[in-house]
Design a protein around this motif. Structure first.
Motif: not given
Length: 343
Positions: A5-26
């Protein structure tokens, strides 16, 4: 809600998924991760529908970016969102024979230099593209510009000055030219959102551990200011380094260390309410932040495929409204903090 599911980032034209993978542990923040396990974890994330990936030069001193790039580069570039960070430049050590990479297990053999000048930001960005093997990222976060790395006020202000005099201009140029769609900052501690907003026009803050089911005081001051500026939040560290995933077990971790008695007691109370409603505590931790309209996405870390499967399952689990109401009634969440609604 589904992970893509997508949500907009601030006032940009970037939509991002509501769940993602952070790679710090990897990158090896806790232990060295072998290549086969890392690749299998990325494959599990993709197969589970995750389409947002966040990485950084700091994670494993380039290791996480290399692994992220190898996992993604064969996929259609428009099918996922990729973010990384700036503020550290990696260089080969002078004494290669005796060098041991600091801070990380299984890291690549590079020194890191934490700088925020115009040239350093541009080099950090270009180096990241090379490590990723992918020639476009969607957003860049200013990384770890806080008292955790610059303890004195003099040192912190000097780096903020470097950013204001040159580094932020580099980010603005990258955004204006279409190289990136959003400019953000990674936040680890209270007060830094306000300090950034005093000086810089940012689109998004990646907030680690400060807006979680366990602690969410920032909703009433710093997040309120983010809202006033029309910016967004991405929330990481939703388990507060472990304790909201494991519960109050012996050796439970909070902020990468041993949890205090007060934190353990609060988590026990959260667990009691969860148990009464048949709710998994990690599911509540993953779903809580997205109830706030300022939050565009949640990212979590994993080091094996089973953790991906478990967390995606927690994220999509149905949690009854009565659970959230009881948390409010027990005083475990503030009266005016937004809470999820079933369905």
């Amino acid at each position: 809600m589904q992970p893509d599911t997508l949500r907009r980032v601030g006032q940009t034209d970037l939509d991002i998924p509501v769940l993602g993978l952070g790679t710090c542990p990897l990158g090896g923040v806790y232990e060295a991760i072998d290549e086969a396990t890392a690749r299998a974890t990325f494959e599990a994330a993709w197969n589970a529908g995750l389409r947002l990936y966040d990485t950084a030069p700091w994670y494993g001193l380039g290791q996480a970016e290399h692994r992220t790039g190898r996992a993604l580069y064969e996929h259609d570039r428009d099918s996922y969102v990729l973010t990384t960070k700036v503020g550290r430049v990696l260089k080969a050590p002078r004494d290669r024979a005796s060098f041991t990479p600091p801070n990380w297990a299984g890291a690549l053999p590079f020194e890191h230099h934490h700088v925020f000048t115009y040239d350093a930001i541009m080099r950090s960005y270009e180096d990241s593209l090379q490590r990723l093997g992918i020639n476009r990222v969607d957003a860049l976060y200013i990384h770890d510009l806080d008292r955790g790395y610059f303890p004195s006020e003099e040192a912190l202000n000097a780096r903020l000055d470097d950013l204001e005099k040159g580094g932020f201009r580099a980010l603005e140029e990258l955004k204006r030219s279409g190289e990136i769609k959003a400019i953000g900052a990674g936040i680890n501690e209270r007060g830094m959102i306000n300090r950034f907003l005093d000086r810089f026009d940012l689109d998004v803050f990646l907030v680690a551990s400060r807006y979680t089911l366990l602690e969410h005081d920032i909703y009433f001051d710093e997040i309120a200011r983010v809202r006033e500026r029309g910016a967004s939040l991405v929330v990481g560290g939703v388990f507060n380094s472990g304790i909201l995933a494991t519960g109050a077990v012996d050796g439970a971790k909070y902020e990468y260390g041993k949890a205090s008695a007060a934190v353990i007691e609060r988590v026990r109370k959260l667990s009691d309410v969860a148990r009464a409603h048949g709710v998994a505590l990690p599911a509540a931790a993953l779903q809580f932040p997205l109830a706030a309209p300022e939050v565009s996405s949640i990212i979590f870390g994993a080091v094996k495929p089973s953790e991906i499967v478990a967390n995606v399952g927690h994220f999509t689990a149905v949690i009854p409204d009565a659970f959230w109401s009881d948390l409010r009634g027990e005083g475990l969440v503030h009266a005016d903090v937004p809470l999820p609604v079933a369905g």
